[in-house]
Design an enzyme around this catalytic site. Sequence first.
Site, mmCIF file in Angstrom:
data_model
loop_
_atom_site.group_PDB
_atom_site.id
_atom_site.type_symbol
_atom_site.label_atom_id
_atom_site.label_comp_id
_atom_site.label_asym_id
_atom_site.label_seq_id
_atom_site.Cartn_x
_atom_site.Cartn_y
_atom_site.Cartn_z
ATOM 1 N N LYS A 53 -36.290 -65.453 -37.503
ATOM 2 C CA LYS A 53 -37.479 -65.045 -36.744
ATOM 3 C C LYS A 53 -37.253 -63.691 -36.074
ATOM 4 C CE LYS A 53 -38.884 -69.803 -36.290
ATOM 5 N NZ LYS A 53 -38.901 -71.067 -35.557
ATOM 6 N N GLN A 97 -37.497 -73.065 -29.665
ATOM 7 C CA GLN A 97 -37.008 -73.655 -30.914
ATOM 8 C C GLN A 97 -36.703 -75.134 -30.692
ATOM 9 O OE1 GLN A 97 -36.785 -71.909 -33.930
ATOM 10 N NE2 GLN A 97 -36.437 -73.963 -34.765
ATOM 11 N N ASP A 120 -46.542 -70.973 -31.125
ATOM 12 C CA ASP A 120 -46.350 -72.147 -31.994
ATOM 13 C C ASP A 120 -47.605 -73.015 -32.029
ATOM 14 O OD1 ASP A 120 -44.092 -72.373 -33.522
ATOM 15 O OD2 ASP A 120 -42.823 -73.069 -31.868
#
Length: 311
Positions: A53, A97, A120
Site C-alpha cells: 500500500k 490494517q 476502507d
Amino acid sequence: MPARILDGSQIASDIRKEVAAEVSAMAAGGIRPGLAVVLVGHNPASEIYVRGKVKASAEVGIYSEQHTPSETSTTADVCALIDELNHRNEIDGILVQLPLPPQVDAKKVLMAVDPAKDVDGFHPLNVGFLSTQRPGLVPCTPAGVMEILRRSQIPVAGRHAVVVGRSDIVGKPAAMLLLNANATVTVCHSKTRDLPAVCREADILVAAIGRAGLITHDFVKPGATVIDVGMNKVTDNAEFLRLFAGDSKREETFRKRGSVLAGDVHPEVARVAGALTPVPGGVGPLTIAMLMYNTVKAARMRKGSGLAVSG
Ligand code: NDP
C-alpha cells in the site's frame, strides 16, 4: 469454449494511471492527498500488505506514512493515535490494517476513524451511506469487483447476482453495490441450503468465502460471470492435486515454496463460465488500486478540489 479471463491486473493498472493523473491535477491546485496506514504489532502477512500500500501510494504520487504501534498496544493507545490522525489536515485517509492483536477492540478502533477519512469504508456511517445510496467511501475489494464488471462491459442491471459470503468487509458490501446497480441479489453463507442449486441461478456469481476451490463446475450456470474474491494458501498435497493436478507451472511453485495461492473457485469452472477472474491477477490487484482511488476521493471530498474522480 473456455471462459473469457477478466484481467484484474490490467484493470488495476488503468485505475492507478487515472488516479495518478488526478493526483497531478490536484498538485496544480496545491493539494496532495495523504494516507496514513496503521499497523499494530507484527503480522508477516499484514506487513507485506502494508508495504504494498505504501509503495502503490508513492507510485501514484500520494503522500503516505506508516504508524507501527507495538504488539502490546491497548485499544486506548490505538484510538489516541487515530484521534491524532483525524486532526491532521494533511492526512486524508486512515487505514487500520486488520487483524488487530486480540486485546485491541477492532470495532472501537474502526469507529474512532473520522468517517471522512475512512478509506476502507468500514465505519458504520459509510456502511449506512452505501445502503441508502448516498455518496461516501466504499470498501475497496467490493468496489474493485464492480470496477471489473463495469470495465469488462458485463451488464449488471436486471441480472441475478449471487454472492457467497456475508462478511462486513466483502460479502455484504458487494451485495449492496450489486443491488444499487439494479441486480437482483441473493446472499449465501454457511447455513444456506443446497448452495450449488442457488449458485446455479446466478448470471453473476461472486465467491467471497475463504475455502479453496469450493465453487466447482456444478455451482455454475453455463455462460455465467464468476468473480473469485478468495485468496487461500494451499499447503496440503492432496488439496493441491484436487485443484491443480496437471498444472505444471503451479506444480513447480508448490514444490519450490511448499504453498500456492488459490481462489474460492475451482479452475475447472473455466470450462463452464462465460467470464472468470483468475487468482492471482483478478480481484486482488483491484483492492490496492481502489484504496488509492478512495484516498484521492477522500481528499477531494474534504478539500473540495472539484476534480474529475467520479463515484
Ligand atoms: P470471512 O471469513 O469473514 O467470511 C467468509 C464468508 O463465507 C462467511 O459469510 C461464511 O458464512 C461464508 N462461508 C464459509 N464457508 C462457507 C461454506 N462452506 N458455504 C457457504 N458459505 C461459506 O472472509 P472474508 O469475507 O474476509 O474473505 C473471504 C475471502 O476473500 C477470503 O479468501 C479472503 O482471503 C479473501 N479476500 C480477498 C481480498 C482481496 O483483496 N482479493 C480482500 C479481502 C478478502 P457465515 O457468515 O455463515 O460464517
